[in-house]
Design an enzyme around this catalytic site. Structure first.
Site, short mmCIF file in Angstrom:
data_model
loop_
_atom_site.label_atom_id
_atom_site.label_comp_id
_atom_site.label_asym_id
_atom_site.label_seq_id
_atom_site.Cartn_x
_atom_site.Cartn_y
_atom_site.Cartn_z
N TRP A 46 43.13 67.66 153.96
CA TRP A 46 43.04 67.98 155.38
C TRP A 46 42.13 69.18 155.56
O TRP A 46 42.36 70.24 154.98
CB TRP A 46 44.42 68.31 155.96
CG TRP A 46 45.25 67.12 156.31
CD1 TRP A 46 45.09 65.84 155.88
CD2 TRP A 46 46.38 67.10 157.17
NE1 TRP A 46 46.05 65.03 156.41
CE2 TRP A 46 46.87 65.79 157.22
CE3 TRP A 46 47.04 68.07 157.90
CZ2 TRP A 46 47.96 65.41 157.97
CZ3 TRP A 46 48.14 67.71 158.66
CH2 TRP A 46 48.59 66.38 158.70
N VAL A 49 43.90 72.39 156.90
CA VAL A 49 44.88 73.09 156.06
C VAL A 49 44.29 73.32 154.67
O VAL A 49 44.02 74.45 154.28
CB VAL A 49 46.21 72.29 155.96
CG1 VAL A 49 47.18 72.99 155.02
CG2 VAL A 49 46.83 72.10 157.33
N CYS A 50 44.09 72.25 153.93
CA CYS A 50 43.67 72.34 152.52
C CYS A 50 42.32 73.03 152.35
O CYS A 50 42.08 73.65 151.31
CB CYS A 50 43.60 70.94 151.91
SG CYS A 50 45.12 70.00 152.05
N VAL A 51 41.44 72.90 153.33
CA VAL A 51 40.14 73.54 153.25
C VAL A 51 40.14 74.85 154.02
O VAL A 51 39.68 75.87 153.52
CB VAL A 51 39.02 72.61 153.78
CG1 VAL A 51 37.65 73.29 153.65
CG2 VAL A 51 39.02 71.29 153.05
N PRO A 54 42.09 78.31 152.34
CA PRO A 54 41.38 79.00 151.25
C PRO A 54 39.94 79.37 151.62
O PRO A 54 39.42 80.37 151.13
CB PRO A 54 41.42 78.01 150.09
CG PRO A 54 41.70 76.69 150.70
CD PRO A 54 42.47 76.94 151.96
#
Length: 149
Positions: A46, A49-51, A54
């Site tokens: 996603w 979120v996932c990108v 961080p």
């Protein structure tokens, strides 16, 4: 993901311990720092979120960060748009798979160009690049053949 290790055997897998944000995992940060690189290209399941988490933290830590938008996803177009807006506000550079491939690739005038063309074929809707490359190669052969006569 076995495909990553197949095509990038040097890649290091860093398991998370429940963190949503990979940058909250000290092993992840140590692994990134150990590369010595100051530019990161990120993608994830996603984008929002996932990108995003961080990417924002890496940017705050002094890295130049590219977020590959079409190599990630989101549950809605609105979510993607707000995520891209947040990236831009924070200085994370949104980009596409084709842009990353082309920036690294730079020219078809190289011995491994045929192999690079196969990468484009893996990206949806970029088969036209391969057609363009093949057409250019045929034209170059005809021009070279004409010059030799």
């Amino acid at each position: 993901m076995p495909e990553i290790h197949q095509f990038a055997p040097h890649a290091v897998y860093v398991p998370r311990k429940g963190e949503l944000n990979a940058w909250d995992n000290e092993d992840f940060i140590k692994t990134v720092r150990a590369t010595g690189k100051k530019t990161l290209i990120m993608a994830g399941v996603w984008t929002s979120v996932c990108v995003m988490f961080p990417a924002l933290d890496a940017k705050a830590a002094g890295y130049k960060v590219y977020a590959v938008i079409d190599a990630s996803g989101d549950p809605s177009e609105m979510t993607s748009r707000t995520t891209v807006a947040r990236f831009v506000q924070a200085g994370v550079i949104p980009t596409s798979t084709n842009a990353v491939l082309s920036e690294v690739h730079r020219t078809w005038n190289r011995p491994e160009a045929g192999e690079l063309a196969k990468l484009y074929a893996l990206v949806p809707n970029y088969a036209a690049v391969i057609d363009s490359y093949q057409t250019a190669q045929e034209a170059a052969k005809q021009t070279t053949g004409s010059a030799a006569k």
